[in-house]
Every structure is written in structure tokens, then in C-alpha cells.
Design an enzyme around this catalytic site. Structure first.
Site, PDB file in Angstrom:
ATOM      1  N   LYS A 151       0.955   4.291  -2.861  1.00  0.00           N
ATOM      2  CA  LYS A 151       0.069   6.144  -1.827  1.00  0.00           C
ATOM      3  C   LYS A 151       2.013   6.847  -2.944  1.00  0.00           C
ATOM      4  O   LYS A 151       1.947   7.683  -3.115  1.00  0.00           O
ATOM      5  CB  LYS A 151       0.280   5.894  -0.990  1.00  0.00           C
ATOM      6  CG  LYS A 151      -0.307   5.372  -1.138  1.00  0.00           C
ATOM      7  CD  LYS A 151      -1.031   5.369   1.271  1.00  0.00           C
ATOM      8  CE  LYS A 151      -2.001   4.686   1.658  1.00  0.00           C
ATOM      9  NZ  LYS A 151      -2.495   4.715   3.285  1.00  0.00           N
TER      10      LYS A 151
ATOM     11  N   GLU B 233       0.905  -1.165  -0.213  1.00  0.00           N
ATOM     12  CA  GLU B 233      -0.351   0.068   0.455  1.00  0.00           C
ATOM     13  C   GLU B 233       1.158   1.227   0.042  1.00  0.00           C
ATOM     14  O   GLU B 233       0.497   1.818  -0.604  1.00  0.00           O
ATOM     15  CB  GLU B 233      -1.312  -0.098   1.080  1.00  0.00           C
ATOM     16  CG  GLU B 233      -1.718  -0.359   0.894  1.00  0.00           C
ATOM     17  CD  GLU B 233      -3.139  -0.568   2.093  1.00  0.00           C
ATOM     18  OE1 GLU B 233      -3.175  -0.160   2.897  1.00  0.00           O
ATOM     19  OE2 GLU B 233      -3.896  -1.722   1.971  1.00  0.00           O
TER      20      GLU B 233
END
Length: 259
Positions: A156, A152
Site C-alpha cells: 500500500k 500488505e
């Protein structure tokens, strides 16, 4: 009296406060208590003048009709702060035997609490529970962290690199470093002594993923103003993690839909 946050306290004063809290716990919970201990910097003997107090209050097994107990008292008296985790013995033993992504930072208290009351020898049993996880338990926690956090983070990072805001990049670098250290700690089954020492202690461990060193040292130095440098360092670390995962048999990528 003008109190502005934590004030200096000697170790002997802090230990005396721990005993006063234990006395109050006995008044409140009486014979239900099977153990009381102190953890954190006070138990290690490394507490500083402004350190807080962290304690366990372990209660006996609940009856079949009652709910297991797990809650905390956390308060500031003005010059000092304390937290007392009140929980059933079975809850604490289960927590101690569970491995998650932050195990290297969170599980130290289960191994060597400073005992204030333990007539039935609960704390040695707690240590046995903390030592019980298997290699597969650690492997599962590493796989979850690689996907649940690191994958993740790199997504990002790439979004922010393209679209901004770049002001978020320093925080992401810190997350890369922190969870990278957790992965290294899990891989080596190493408990970090305290949050302040996670990165320097992780750098001393063997089998570091390529790129972790650069990200960790960047964060420790506070040199987080160059956006392009942050992106390059984190991208290199992500590539290093993918290689490290393959080398050590960890899993980031699975079938397109694995169920």
C-alpha cells in the site's frame, strides 16, 4: 443533569461500581457463574479519573446440547462506561491459549484479573492456559503478521507513493509502528501494559528490527506531515524486517504457490 461524556470518578467509586455490576450478574446468571473478575487498568491499579470498567463473567461448562457462550455487554451510564465479557469457561480458556498477531496487547487480562468471585479457583487455571502456548505458536503468529499485515502495508505504501493520496501515509506509518511493536512483543513474549504504552515499551525490548525505532519515534512525536520522510522510514523498516526475519528463522517468502 447535564452529562457530557465520562466524568471523574475515584478508584474506590469505580471498584464499588464493579461490585454492583457483579451483584447484578449474580441476579441474572445465578449458579451458572463460576468466576467474576475485573481486568484492564482497574485490575492493574493504574486507572485514571476517566477510565472505563472491563470485567469477565465466566459461566460453567455448557451441556452437550447447548452452544458455548461468548458475548459482551457494553454500555455507558452517562458518567462512566463498562464492558462485561460473558463467556463459557471453555471459550475463555481457548482464547487464553491462542496466540495471534495482537497477543502482546490483548492477552494481559488472562494473567492477572482482579478477582471478585472465584470459589472454584478458575482464574489460576486461566493463567495456566495463557502460559501454555509454545515457541512454535509464537513463530506461527509472527509469520502470519509479517505476511498478513506488514507485507500488505509495504504494498500500500508503494502504491500511494506512486499514485496518492499522500494523506493516507500518516495512517500507514501508524500501522507500521503498531504492528511492528506487535512483532517485537511476540518475538520477546512480552505483554504490553496498555495500548498507550505499546510503542515506548516495545522500544525498550531487545532484538529490534532495523528501522523500527525511527518509525515508532516518528509516530510518537506526531511528526507525520513529511510524505517523503514517512516513505523512507517505512521502506527502511521493511528492509530491516526482511533481514530480521532471516536472522530469526521467520518466513515472509515461500514457494510461488505453496500448496
Amino acid at each position: 443533569m447535564n452529562i457530557n461524556g465520562p466524568m471523574k470518578m475515584s478508584r474506590s467509586e469505580r471498584l464499588q461500581t464493579c461490585h454492583e455490576i457483579a451483584e447484578r450478574l449474580h441476579e441474572v446468571y445465578g449458579e451458572r457463574i463460576i468466576a467474576i473478575g475485573v481486568y484492564g487498568s482497574v485490575s492493574r491499579g493504574t486507572d485514571g479519573p476517566f477510565s472505563d470498567i472491563e470485567m469477565f463473567c465466566v459461566l460453567g461448562e455448557p451441556s452437550e446440547s447447548s452452544t458455548p457462550i461468548e458475548f459482551s455487554y457494553e454500555w455507558s451510564s452517562g458518567p462512566w462506561k463498562a464492558e462485561v465479557n460473558v463467556c463459557s469457561a471453555d471459550v475463555l480458556l481457548e482464547n487464553a491459549s491462542t496466540v495471534d498477531g495482537e497477543w502482546p496487547l490483548t492477552h494481559g487480562p488472562f494473567f492477572a484479573p482482579l478477582c471478585l468471585y472465584d470459589p472454584k479457583g478458575f482464574f489460576p487455571t486461566l493463567k495456566e492456559a495463557a502460559e501454555s502456548p509454545t515457541k512454535e505458536d509464537f513463530r506461527h503468529a509472527i509469520n502470519e503478521t509479517l505476511v498478513g499485515e506488514m507485507y500488505e502495508f509495504i504494498g500500500k505504501l508503494r502504491n500511494i507513493h506512486l499514485n496518492g493520496p499522500h494523506t493516507y501515509l500518516p495512517y500507514l506509518a501508524m500501522q507500521f509502528a503498531q504492528y511492528g511493536a506487535m512483532l517485537v512483543g511476540l518475538h520477546n513474549r512480552k505483554l504490553f501494559t496498555t495500548g498507550a504504552m505499546v510503542l515506548p515499551e516495545a522500544l525498550e525490548l531487545p532484538n529490534l528490527p532495523d528501522g523500527f525505532d525511527d518509525v515508532a519515534r516518528m509516530v510518537m512525536s506526531g511528526e507525520l506531515t513529511d510524505s517523503s520522510r514517512i516513505v523512507a522510514a517505512c521502506e527502511r523498516f521493511w528492509s530491516g524486517l526482511e533481514e530480521w526475519a532471516v536472522e530469526n528463522g521467520y518466513v515472509i517468502h515461500t514457494a510461488r504457490i505453496p500448496f
